[in-house]
Design a protein around this motif. Sequence first.
Motif, PDB file in Angstrom:
ATOM      1  N   ILE A 272       0.828  -1.212   0.000  1.00 14.58           N
ATOM      2  CA  ILE A 272       0.000   0.000   0.000  1.00 14.58           C
ATOM      3  C   ILE A 272       0.859   1.257   0.000  1.00 14.58           C
ATOM      4  O   ILE A 272       0.584   2.225  -0.718  1.00 14.58           O
ATOM      5  N   THR A 273       1.928   1.243   0.806  1.00 13.54           N
ATOM      6  CA  THR A 273       2.743   2.453   0.983  1.00 13.54           C
ATOM      7  C   THR A 273       3.969   2.519   0.086  1.00 13.54           C
ATOM      8  O   THR A 273       4.559   3.590  -0.078  1.00 13.54           O
ATOM      9  N   SER A 274       4.371   1.336  -0.470  1.00 13.13           N
ATOM     10  CA  SER A 274       5.605   1.233  -1.273  1.00 13.13           C
ATOM     11  C   SER A 274       6.828   1.707  -0.482  1.00 13.13           C
ATOM     12  O   SER A 274       7.749   2.311  -1.032  1.00 13.13           O
ATOM     13  N   ASP A 275       6.840   1.420   0.806  1.00 14.64           N
ATOM     14  CA  ASP A 275       7.933   1.853   1.680  1.00 14.64           C
ATOM     15  C   ASP A 275       8.333   0.679   2.586  1.00 14.64           C
ATOM     16  O   ASP A 275       7.558   0.256   3.451  1.00 14.64           O
ATOM     17  N   PHE A 276       9.544   0.159   2.378  1.00 18.54           N
ATOM     18  CA  PHE A 276      10.027  -0.977   3.149  1.00 18.54           C
ATOM     19  C   PHE A 276      10.361  -0.608   4.591  1.00 18.54           C
ATOM     20  O   PHE A 276      10.587  -1.487   5.416  1.00 18.54           O
ATOM     21  N   HIS A 277      10.422   0.676   4.885  1.00 17.47           N
ATOM     22  CA  HIS A 277      10.730   1.077   6.253  1.00 17.47           C
ATOM     23  C   HIS A 277       9.680   0.589   7.247  1.00 17.47           C
ATOM     24  O   HIS A 277       9.980   0.387   8.437  1.00 17.47           O
ATOM     25  N   TYR A 278       8.438   0.389   6.769  1.00 14.85           N
ATOM     26  CA  TYR A 278       7.381  -0.065   7.662  1.00 14.85           C
ATOM     27  C   TYR A 278       7.638  -1.485   8.174  1.00 14.85           C
ATOM     28  O   TYR A 278       7.095  -1.881   9.209  1.00 14.85           O
ATOM     29  N   VAL A 279       8.444  -2.258   7.443  1.00 15.70           N
ATOM     30  CA  VAL A 279       8.823  -3.582   7.934  1.00 15.70           C
ATOM     31  C   VAL A 279       9.525  -3.463   9.281  1.00 15.70           C
ATOM     32  O   VAL A 279       9.205  -4.172  10.251  1.00 15.70           O
ATOM     33  N   PHE A 280      10.479  -2.548   9.363  1.00 15.46           N
ATOM     34  CA  PHE A 280      11.296  -2.418  10.571  1.00 15.46           C
ATOM     35  C   PHE A 280      10.559  -1.636  11.663  1.00 15.46           C
ATOM     36  O   PHE A 280      10.777  -1.875  12.849  1.00 15.46           O
ATOM     37  N   TYR A 281       9.674  -0.711  11.256  1.00 19.36           N
ATOM     38  CA  TYR A 281       8.832  -0.046  12.250  1.00 19.36           C
ATOM     39  C   TYR A 281       7.916  -1.065  12.946  1.00 19.36           C
ATOM     40  O   TYR A 281       7.781  -1.067  14.179  1.00 19.36           O
ATOM     41  N   ASN A 282       7.285  -1.917  12.139  1.00 22.45           N
ATOM     42  CA  ASN A 282       6.393  -2.932  12.701  1.00 22.45           C
ATOM     43  C   ASN A 282       7.148  -3.896  13.610  1.00 22.45           C
ATOM     44  O   ASN A 282       6.695  -4.238  14.708  1.00 22.45           O
ATOM     45  N   SER A 283       8.289  -4.355  13.133  1.00 23.10           N
ATOM     46  CA  SER A 283       9.086  -5.289  13.923  1.00 23.10           C
ATOM     47  C   SER A 283       9.487  -4.681  15.263  1.00 23.10           C
ATOM     48  O   SER A 283       9.372  -5.326  16.320  1.00 23.10           O
ATOM     49  N   SER A 284       9.920  -3.439  15.252  1.00 23.58           N
ATOM     50  CA  SER A 284      10.316  -2.765  16.496  1.00 23.58           C
ATOM     51  C   SER A 284       9.135  -2.615  17.445  1.00 23.58           C
ATOM     52  O   SER A 284       9.273  -2.818  18.659  1.00 23.58           O
ATOM     53  N   PHE A 285       7.988  -2.270  16.896  1.00 27.09           N
ATOM     54  CA  PHE A 285       6.801  -2.072  17.752  1.00 27.09           C
ATOM     55  C   PHE A 285       6.450  -3.351  18.510  1.00 27.09           C
ATOM     56  O   PHE A 285       6.252  -3.332  19.739  1.00 27.09           O
ATOM     57  N   PHE A 286       6.358  -4.470  17.802  1.00 24.49           N
ATOM     58  CA  PHE A 286       5.949  -5.717  18.450  1.00 24.49           C
ATOM     59  C   PHE A 286       7.018  -6.220  19.423  1.00 24.49           C
ATOM     60  O   PHE A 286       6.695  -6.699  20.511  1.00 24.49           O
ATOM     61  N   LEU A 287       8.281  -6.128  19.049  1.00 26.95           N
ATOM     62  CA  LEU A 287       9.347  -6.627  19.910  1.00 26.95           C
ATOM     63  C   LEU A 287       9.490  -5.792  21.185  1.00 26.95           C
ATOM     64  O   LEU A 287       9.599  -6.336  22.294  1.00 26.95           O
ATOM     65  N   ILE A 288       9.494  -4.476  21.037  1.00 26.08           N
ATOM     66  CA  ILE A 288       9.685  -3.607  22.201  1.00 26.08           C
ATOM     67  C   ILE A 288       8.484  -3.696  23.149  1.00 26.08           C
ATOM     68  O   ILE A 288       8.649  -3.796  24.375  1.00 26.08           O
TER      69      ILE A 288
END
Length: 490
Positions: free
Chosen positions: A416-432
């Motif tokens: 939807i966003t064409s932005d791979f940065h959301y992969v790492f934002y999502n990962s950080s949110f769930f892990l932290i």
Amino acid sequence: MSQGGAAAREANKPQDQGWAWMVLLAAVLLQGLTLGFPSCIGVFFTDLQHEFQASNSETSWFPSIMVAVLHGGGPLCSILVKRFGCRFAVMLGGLLSGVGMVSSSFCKSINQLYLTAGLITGLGSCFSFQAGVTVLGYYFVRWRTLANAIASTGVSLGFTLWPLLSQYLLDEMGWRNTFLIFGGILLNCCVCGAIMRPVQLASGSPQQSPKPAEEPGRRAEGAQLSNGASSPHPELQQQTRRTACFQMLQKYLAFDIFCQNKGYQIYTIGVTWMMMGFALPHVYLVPYAIQNGVEERRAALLISVIGLINIFIRPLTGLLSGHRVFTGRRIYLFSLAALLCGLSNFICVISAEFSVLIIYCVILSIAMSGIGALTFQVLMDVVEMDRFSSALGLFTILESITLLIGPPLTGLLVDITSDFHYVFYNSSFFLISAALFMGLSFCALEKKTKLKEASKVSLDNSSRYQYNEMPTEPQAESQSPPAVMYITSI
């Protein structure tokens, strides 16, 4: 008779020596072939997208299904092990894994890949891995912690070698022929299983085929029915089936422990939530690097760096956490590792240069080593060992659900966003968030337990004081210390 006596003496040899070390070597190879294998899927991500004209979300379902089935098939593997033994389960898993990857090389659509490489290969890997871990408990007693730490290096070896081999074969002969070769490689799990011959107890009964705990009860119940009536009433038969079904669910899926044991409840919820983001870097790191101009061979090297560092850090972490200093505190080490894993993802957001990604992989690998080494040790801390297998069954099924849906949902967000940065934002949110939830919850639970113990001690002391104030005839009984109560669940 002489041959039978020799066989019995061979079966009853002490553990932790001789053939046990060959079994340990087979377990190392098994973990590299099974747990390490999904690490290479990111290498094929772009090619599979182009081949099947699939989106990021559609393509990510393939590794998600594989990893979810690998973790969630634990109860089914437990049934196989109890009925047929570890050797059979490992060899069946190797056969399924090989057939799944060979079939994948002939797939004409991404949906067919979900079935072959995702479901069949994932299920085969689950059987081989979990039965291989189980057999170590039979072969090792004194050196069990060391054996598990050494076996875990197989995962790191797989993380190191699978991506490099995948990239080389992909460049030379394409993904279809590579999957065909992978099928042959995974068939080596059958060879590892053949090494794992059954272990015998000193009494001569096979240790790999323990009888279910409720079996004597069922036999007694059957005898009672046969004595009481020649043809039991249909309602009684139906009630007996329901009881057996409930016992089976309680044995392999410990819902009662989940409801009663607060520590197990917190840990299971925390890990299940954490797995929504834990697998994202493994799936999307290589595509992210390639999209930002990193050469394909160097991008595949990133996953190998993670595995190479794991080889040294994972067993060291496992042995260190086994020290008595960390007894009862391993959950905090686990939460710290999850927190570090989540914070490391922000490095990828800052820059996608190869040198920066290498730094990211080093930090991520250290954090992942802590998570991998401590996951089952913490579970053993919060659950009694006689219920560990059933607690593990529910634990793996719940985490497999989030492992399944995490990457596709993130892939949809990227589409939807064409932005791979959301992969790492999502990962950080769930892990932290999972790390903070587990750490703070266990801290509060520990304080609550200490308050209960303190109040219990004060009540015992006051009751003993009142008892001494009014002595009665049995003086010996009045001088006996109060009984100690151990609180295993809150």
